[in-house]
Enzyme design. Structure first.
Site, PDB file in Angstrom:
ATOM      1  N   ASP A 121       0.872  -1.179   0.000  1.00 36.41           N
ATOM      2  CA  ASP A 121       0.000   0.000   0.000  1.00 36.41           C
ATOM      3  C   ASP A 121       0.909   1.229   0.000  1.00 36.41           C
ATOM      4  OD1 ASP A 121      -2.219   1.922   0.774  1.00 36.41           O
ATOM      5  OD2 ASP A 121      -3.310   0.033   0.910  1.00 36.41           O
ATOM      6  N   HIS A 160      -3.346   3.987  -3.648  1.00 36.38           N
ATOM      7  CA  HIS A 160      -2.737   3.172  -2.594  1.00 36.38           C
ATOM      8  C   HIS A 160      -1.328   2.697  -2.954  1.00 36.38           C
ATOM      9  CE1 HIS A 160      -6.156   3.043   0.165  1.00 36.38           C
ATOM     10  NE2 HIS A 160      -6.890   3.148  -0.927  1.00 36.38           N
ATOM     11  N   GLU A 190     -10.348   3.545  -4.401  1.00 33.91           N
ATOM     12  CA  GLU A 190     -10.186   4.934  -3.939  1.00 33.91           C
ATOM     13  C   GLU A 190      -9.182   5.779  -4.722  1.00 33.91           C
ATOM     14  OE1 GLU A 190     -11.400   4.663   0.655  1.00 33.91           O
ATOM     15  OE2 GLU A 190      -9.403   3.918   0.271  1.00 33.91           O
TER      16      GLU A 190
END
Ligand code: NAG
Ligand code: NAG
Ligand code: NAG
Ligand code: NAG
Ligand code: NAG
Length: 632
Positions: A271, A325, A391
């Site tokens: 991440d 991410h 996201e």
């Protein structure tokens, strides 16, 4: 190094064996300091704690707690509850040093010649070790008397060659126990393949209990079980980027998953925060991205984890989250491959610090992804892949000149959300091509999170339902679920209000509680009924391709020291929901859940305590409302 380790292991094994033999010869049984004065009786399907002797000093007919739990009620204390079971109340005494697992086909062919058979061989060894561990303490001294019956386990597989779990693998099994005329115990396991047989061994393991009054390992004399899971995908996600999680902790997770018949360990390995995966194609990723040189997963360790999972019936599914991410680990790349890394104020460019996204206009990004996919595919050998896709922050791309210029060239100059979705779509298509290329040109099922690409009314513009499985992380009443179901996507539920196990702790940015508080109790996890969620949205479950669900542990606030307690026993509550799909709620499962927690602790998993031990020993007394009756 390896040779030294082997010699050490051999020496230890010899030592254990000699300790065991001498203990057996002298017939010493490790006795408790005092004989127990409490025992248990089954009264109205509940185990009641009673004194072993009545007021006149006469011995009562009592059972050990383990035996009472096994024979009282209708579920034999099994977790998850098998779909169809019958077990006798009469038990037999098993000679723990005389357990034979026969892994030979009906036609005499040796399963060990098949890859599925060699897995079975290893799983059988594990099974025998588990019985040994129940019967002895660490130095090999037995907790049980010498004696008992030989346990013969015959495994019959229709497809002994299967060694990889897929979404179509039949995990069902049949398990029969009966006594033979010569006094041996005959256990027969029939399954399509190794994965079902492994579940059968787990069930059998749970049916063999240590009786601490009789000092015996005991098993119901007659057992008939026909069992299979309601859902093919039963997962646990572990994030090893926000905090590093040791291989030992990962293995404990796999142990607990196996004990609960969960089958997918979704490894969110990287991440923005750190890059602990050691890439053979690009070794700079972990050099730049790991928290410390020691906090990495080497190729050997990954292969070891994958093998460890497989023997336990668990696929290890890698995720490489992109294009958002990302961050740490990419610093060496240059060429504007990443954008907004550590951008400030972070609230403008991402959902939590540190920010970072890939630049979809840079060719080098795809070459690097291709290498990482290649590395992951060759180490994990997965039957499916998780591409993340979570996201993306459009404001980040919108504030990057090179991306905006590229968009103008591509006639996406409107700079509206849909224009940025086109950029994301461009990324996703190119990344997907790289994945397929790394998989020698073969497509494989790809999972992607609900996100901007799955926006209401638009998802099928970007994602082909034949290629993509959607993992839902929004709430279980999100109307998008209906749209995804109707558009024929295969679905995995991680609806956060029931399955985000990081919820309910203190905040880590600022004060108060974290974003998805409160803490989710096991009861809510258990009652997260996927079919009910669909019906509430007006979707007919039978018309929908729901693969299952996954409990997630994002590790901003957990690491090797706390993952056990965050995940367990709550993930086991989900395991029964997905395996047995019960029509009853958590109340009917409570005693067994508490017992299963004890089982996990005995495996070495530091599972959270759900209740005072008093409740475990006094079934039916720890309740809130009167109309609730427990059932085993
Ligand atoms: C239990 O098994 C061991 C190992 O096979 C054997 O030596 C022993 O005699 C058995 N005990 C009984 C009571 O059958
Ligand atoms: C156990 O019973 C099954 C079914 O009756 C039989 O096929 C098998 O050979 C038996 N196992 C042993 C070890 O006798
Ligand atoms: C990165 O992007 C900036 C702004 O568009 C540009 O000036 C610079 O040349 C780029 N650097 C590289 C190495 O491509
Ligand atoms: C962009 O639009 C112009 C005018 O409509 C057209 O001539 C050009 O080919 C388009 N370019 C691309 C990359 O689609
Ligand atoms: C991108 O930036 C432009 C210029 O500031 C703005 O008009 C547009 O609304 C932004 N787009 C998005 C999706 O935020």
């Amino acid at each position: 190094m390896q040779r030294a380790a082997m010699l050490a292991a051999l020496a230890l094994a010899l030592l254990l064996q000699s300790a065991l033999t001498s203990a057996l010869e002298s017939n010493t049984v490790r006795a408790a300091a005092d004989e127990p004065i409490w025992g248990y009786q089954c009264v109205k399907e509940r185990c009641e704690r009673v004194l072993v002797h009545d007021a006149e000093g006469r011995a009562r007919a009592v059972q050990a707690l383990s035996v009472c739990k096994l024979t009282c009620g209708t579920s034999a204390n099994l977790w998850p509850r098998p779909r169809h079971l019958h077990t006798s109340k009469t038990l037999d005494w098993v000679n723990y040093s005389s357990i034979n697992v026969e892994t030979r086909g009906d036609d005499g062919s040796d399963y060990r010649n098949h890859r599925g058979g060699s897995l079975l061989q290893q799983a059988s060894e594990l099974f025998r070790e588990q019985q040994m561990r129940k019967a002895t303490i660490k130095d090999g001294t037995p907790l049980v008397k010498t004696g008992g019956k030989t346990l013969e386990v015959t495994v019959s597989l229709r497809d002994p060659g299967r060694h990889q779990l897929t979404l179509n693998t039949d995990e069902g099994y049949e398990l029969f126990v009966k006594i033979m005329s010569d006094g041996r115990i005959n256990t027969t396991i029939i399954a399509d393949n190794f994965f079902g047989a492994r579940h059968a061994l787990e069930t059998l393991n749970q049916l063999i209990v240590l009786d601490d009054l009789e000092k015996q390992l005991r098993l119901p004399r007659e057992v008939t079980i026909r069992d299979s899971p309601a859902f093919p995908y039963r997962g646990v996600l572990l994030d090893t980027s926000r905090n590093f999680v040791s291989v030992d902790a990962i293995k404990r997770t796999l142990d607990a998953m196996a004990a609960s018949k969960l089958n997918t360990f979704h490894w969110h390995i990287t991440d923005s925060h750190s890059f602990p995966f050691v890439s053979q194609s690009f070794p700079k990723f972990h050099l730049y991205g790991a928290y410390t040189p020691a906090e990495v997963y080497t190729p050997t360790e990954v292969v070891d984890v994958v093998a460890y999972g497989r023997v336990r019936g668990v696929r290890v599914l890698p995720e490489l989250d992109a294009p958002a991410h990302v961050g740490e680990g990419w610093q060496w790349v240059g060429d504007n491959a990443t954008v907004c890394v550590k951008a400030e104020p972070w609230q403008k460019y991402c959902v939590e610090p540190p920010c970072g996204q890939l630049n979809p206009t840079v060719d080098k990004v795809y070459d690097l992804l291709g290498g990482l996919y290649h590395d992951m595919l060759s180490l994990f050998k997965p039957d499916m892949f998780h591409m993340g896709g979570d996201e993306v922050n459009f404001n980040c791309w919108n504030n990057t000149d090179s991306i905006v210029e590229w968009m103008v060239k591509k006639n996406l100059s409107g700079r509206q959300e849909d224009d940025f979705r086109m950029v994301w779509d461009h990324f996703q298509k190119r990344a997907y091509e790289k994945l397929v290329e790394a998989n020698h040109g073969h497509e494989l099922p790809v999972v992607i999170w609900t996100s901007g690409l799955t926006a209401p009314g638009k998802v099928d513009r970007y994602l082909d339902p034949k290629k993509y499985i959607i993992q839902i992380w929004t709430k279980g009443d999100d109307p998008l679920i209906k749209e995804l179901a109707e558009k024929k996507y295969r679905l995995i539920f991680s609806n956060y209000e029931a399955l985000y196990f990081d919820c309910g702790f203190g905040a880590w940015v600022g004060e108060g509680n974290n974003w998805c508080s409160p803490y989710i109790g096991w009861q809510k996890v258990y009652d997260n009924d996927l079919k009910k969620l669909l019906r509430n949205l007006g979707v007919e479950p039978d018309q929908t391709s729901v693969l299952g669900a996954e409990a997630t542990l994002w590790t901003e606030q957990a690491d090797s020291h706390s993952v056990d307690g965050r995940l367990w026993p709550r993930a086991a509550a989900m395991a029964e929901r997905l395996w047995s799909d019960p029509v009853t709620g958590w109340q009917a499962a409570e005693y067994r859940m508490v017992s299963h927690r004890e089982r996990l602790v005995k495996l070495g998993v530091q599972a959270d305590s759900l209740q005072p031990q008093w409740c475990h020993q006094n079934e039916g007394y720890c309740y809130l409302s009167h109309n609730i009756q427990g059932e085993h």
